[in-house]
Design a protein around this motif. Sequence first.
Motif, short mmCIF file in Angstrom:
data_model
loop_
_atom_site.label_atom_id
_atom_site.label_comp_id
_atom_site.label_asym_id
_atom_site.label_seq_id
_atom_site.Cartn_x
_atom_site.Cartn_y
_atom_site.Cartn_z
N PHE A 95 -55.76 7.33 10.22
CA PHE A 95 -55.70 6.00 9.63
C PHE A 95 -55.65 4.94 10.71
O PHE A 95 -54.88 5.03 11.66
CB PHE A 95 -54.42 5.85 8.80
CG PHE A 95 -54.49 6.47 7.43
CD1 PHE A 95 -55.69 6.89 6.89
CD2 PHE A 95 -53.33 6.59 6.67
CE1 PHE A 95 -55.74 7.45 5.62
CE2 PHE A 95 -53.37 7.15 5.39
CZ PHE A 95 -54.58 7.58 4.87
N GLU A 96 -56.45 3.92 10.53
CA GLU A 96 -56.33 2.74 11.37
C GLU A 96 -55.36 1.79 10.64
O GLU A 96 -55.27 1.82 9.40
CB GLU A 96 -57.71 2.10 11.50
CG GLU A 96 -57.68 0.78 12.19
CD GLU A 96 -58.93 0.49 13.02
OE1 GLU A 96 -59.99 1.05 12.70
OE2 GLU A 96 -58.81 -0.32 13.96
N GLU A 99 -55.30 0.39 6.63
CA GLU A 99 -55.96 1.22 5.61
C GLU A 99 -54.96 1.49 4.50
O GLU A 99 -53.83 1.90 4.78
CB GLU A 99 -56.41 2.56 6.20
CG GLU A 99 -57.69 2.48 6.98
CD GLU A 99 -58.20 3.88 7.32
OE1 GLU A 99 -58.20 4.75 6.44
OE2 GLU A 99 -58.57 4.09 8.49
N GLY A 130 -49.69 6.15 5.95
CA GLY A 130 -49.87 5.02 5.04
C GLY A 130 -48.60 4.23 4.80
O GLY A 130 -47.51 4.80 4.75
N SER A 163 -54.81 -2.52 16.54
CA SER A 163 -55.98 -1.82 15.99
C SER A 163 -57.22 -2.46 16.59
O SER A 163 -57.11 -3.34 17.44
CB SER A 163 -55.99 -1.94 14.47
OG SER A 163 -56.43 -3.22 14.09
N GLN A 516 -59.79 10.00 1.97
CA GLN A 516 -59.24 8.69 1.63
C GLN A 516 -59.58 7.63 2.67
O GLN A 516 -59.31 6.46 2.44
CB GLN A 516 -57.72 8.75 1.61
CG GLN A 516 -57.12 9.51 0.50
CD GLN A 516 -55.66 9.08 0.33
OE1 GLN A 516 -55.30 7.93 0.53
NE2 GLN A 516 -54.83 10.02 -0.04
N HIS A 517 -60.06 8.10 3.80
CA HIS A 517 -60.32 7.19 4.90
C HIS A 517 -61.20 6.04 4.41
O HIS A 517 -62.37 6.23 4.07
CB HIS A 517 -61.06 7.98 5.98
CG HIS A 517 -61.10 7.30 7.29
ND1 HIS A 517 -59.99 6.87 7.95
CD2 HIS A 517 -62.15 6.95 8.06
CE1 HIS A 517 -60.33 6.30 9.07
NE2 HIS A 517 -61.63 6.34 9.17
N THR A 518 -60.63 4.88 4.28
CA THR A 518 -61.36 3.74 3.71
C THR A 518 -61.37 2.58 4.67
O THR A 518 -60.84 2.68 5.77
CB THR A 518 -60.67 3.26 2.42
OG1 THR A 518 -59.29 3.09 2.70
CG2 THR A 518 -60.88 4.22 1.28
N LYS A 519 -61.95 1.49 4.22
CA LYS A 519 -62.02 0.30 5.07
C LYS A 519 -60.64 -0.30 5.25
O LYS A 519 -59.80 -0.25 4.36
CB LYS A 519 -62.93 -0.73 4.41
CG LYS A 519 -64.39 -0.46 4.61
CD LYS A 519 -65.15 -1.81 4.64
CE LYS A 519 -66.63 -1.56 4.77
NZ LYS A 519 -67.34 -1.73 3.50
N VAL A 520 -60.45 -0.90 6.40
CA VAL A 520 -59.21 -1.64 6.66
C VAL A 520 -59.17 -2.86 5.74
O VAL A 520 -60.18 -3.53 5.54
CB VAL A 520 -59.19 -2.07 8.14
CG1 VAL A 520 -58.15 -3.12 8.40
CG2 VAL A 520 -58.99 -0.85 9.03
N ASP A 521 -58.01 -3.11 5.16
CA ASP A 521 -57.83 -4.27 4.29
C ASP A 521 -57.41 -5.47 5.15
O ASP A 521 -56.32 -5.46 5.74
CB ASP A 521 -56.75 -3.94 3.26
CG ASP A 521 -56.51 -5.08 2.29
OD1 ASP A 521 -57.08 -6.17 2.50
OD2 ASP A 521 -55.74 -4.87 1.33
#
Length: 542
Positions: A95-96, A99, A130, A163, A516-521
């Motif tokens: 996770f970055e 995320e 998370g 990040s 689950q690796h998704t875009k950073v919010d």
Amino acid sequence: MPHQTLIIINLVLLKIILAQSTNQPNILLILADDLGYNDVGYRGNNQVKTPNIDALAYNGAVLERFYTLPMCTPSRAAILTGKYPIRTGFQGLPFEGGEPGHLPENVSTLPEQLKKLGYKTHLVGKWHLGFAYRNVTPLAKGFDSHYGYYNGLINYFDHIYQSSTMTGFDFRDNFRVDRKSKGEYATDLFTNRAIKIINDHDYRKPMFLMVNHVAVHTGKVVGHQGIVEERNTTSMNKNFGYIKDVNRRRLVDALKTLDDSIGNIIKALSEKDVLDNTIIFFLSDNGGPTYGELYPNYSSNWPLRGIKISHFEGAVRGTGIFYSKNMTCRGKSNSNLMHMVDLLPTFYSAAGGNLKNLGQLDGINQLDVLMYNKKTKRKEVLINIEDVSGSAAIIRENGRYKLIQGIQYNGTYDSYGGETGRNHSDGPYDFKSVINSDVNQAFGTKLGIDSVKKLREDLRTKNCRKAKYEKSCKLCLFDLENDPCETTNLAKSKRGLTNEMIDRLDYFRSESVPQQHTKVDPKSNPKYYGGVWTFWLDKKPL
Ligand SMILES: *[C@@H]1O[C@H](CO)[C@@H](O)[C@H](O)[C@H]1NC(C)=O
Ligand SMILES: *[C@@H]1O[C@H](CO)[C@@H](O)[C@H](O)[C@H]1NC(C)=O
Ligand SMILES: *[C@@H]1O[C@H](CO)[C@@H](O)[C@H](O)[C@H]1NC(C)=O
Ligand SMILES: *[C@@H]1O[C@H](CO)[C@@H](O)[C@H](O)[C@H]1NC(C)=O
Ligand SMILES: *[C@@H]1O[C@H](CO)[C@@H](O)[C@H](O)[C@H]1NC(C)=O
Ligand SMILES: *[C@@H]1O[C@H](CO)[C@@H](O)[C@H](O)[C@H]1NC(C)=O
């Protein structure tokens, strides 16, 4: 039944329960971050100084076939759930910061299970699973206390996590942002907190203490490269001046502080007189990064192939050491096949739990394998199925053969790297420092120099690297028993086995959930919250 009899029966039952609970061992799990396979002295490396880790190895069991995931977030998910990350969506890149992913609500964690058996549970250090909401962080996932950080790394002194797009402070004492910690070396803070937990604990209840160090991960970004930060430059240069590459020197210095930490924590258990009733597990989350843009040659997985993130042994054949006063087979290499997902059922069983309560897991109970060197029931290990690059790997045939499918990141991480630590300039191994180490003293064993010499000779990694190897292969089969350095691809000569293993991977693939690796919010940006990484999707983020 008359009331009095009932009361007496209840009292008897209560007594039995109390007696049992005092027999439940305390569990100390110490997790190093990005420690290379070759970055421990007992494997024959003279460059690093790890007398406490080595003493733990000589008094306990070195787990020679202990497999991890190739990187942090998946590894931590595997440890805490007892499931392969393909089941929880954690099989992708770490996770970055920012995320929104988190552990699924319906999957229970190791500390949750241990709490049900009466344990007090503590996490010191890194989480990395998370933190978009408070109710997905350690305090909501089974830990009674958490002291540390939520992201994948922090700088050792200022506790900033940076990040690729955002930056902020990341250090908490439970939910409270701990700004006072700023300026203190993270490894020392974690050590001191672990010792405080050990000293304050009421030992009528068993304790589960998980210490997830930042060491020896790179922290601060200098130029375009992350570096490991040393505590004191003067003493670093004094102690490790024989190491030419300054970044390698920094890593070796930070590793020495980690080693001291392990000594101090185990010493604290001994001074509390609870060491005999504590089982200890030391491990790394994955192999070291030894080359590449961000982390050139700081760590070493020599002579294994590949670095962190790849599917080669350098990424996943982890460091694992087990210790219990009651184990029968100490100071030896235990080459039974094991995986991180086994920790949950193994600890649960050591705690007196009934495995039937755990539901479907990928992990198996390895307590007898660790305690008495019994033969493992594990016949295969799924390394990972990374569904974005499509690369996957599995070990089968009781640990003998490994199949790697698909090329990851253009093969960037598939090569050999890292110093041997066996150069003349790396100096002799300091046997006395092992004997005098806090860990060895705490165990009170009478190891002499000759026995340590013999133990080390047995555990020492024997070189197996050959000059020639297939650079990247879409399909590789390796005979790990005869070729642990993964030089010779047998996929063509052993077609039948290769196809069987492909089928097995396809079976796991059919069972996996998307990552689950998704875009950073961007709403997570600390600049909106006083410069702090926080629960940005909660109604009250701070
Ligand atoms: C958890 O929920 C997900 C999604 O609803 C489901 O696919 C999965 O099987 C559940 N896992 C368990 C262990 O119940
Ligand atoms: C750093 O180490 C040197 C040499 O060991 C010592 O003299 C000095 O006091 C240390 N500095 C700090 C800030 O601890
Ligand atoms: C070791 O055995 C003793 C005696 O049976 C027991 O009291 C103790 O809890 C055991 N320790 C561990 C770590 O299992
Ligand atoms: C480490 O990396 C530097 C820069 O990338 C390189 O010059 C040096 O030769 C490397 N050292 C080793 C031991 O691989
Ligand atoms: C792999 O290499 C190709 C061509 O050089 C490049 O376009 C691509 O970005 C690379 N992919 C990765 C993941 O490095
Ligand atoms: C010894 O050190 C040199 C210079 O740092 C390095 O190039 C070489 O690879 C090292 N040799 C071994 C056996 O580690």
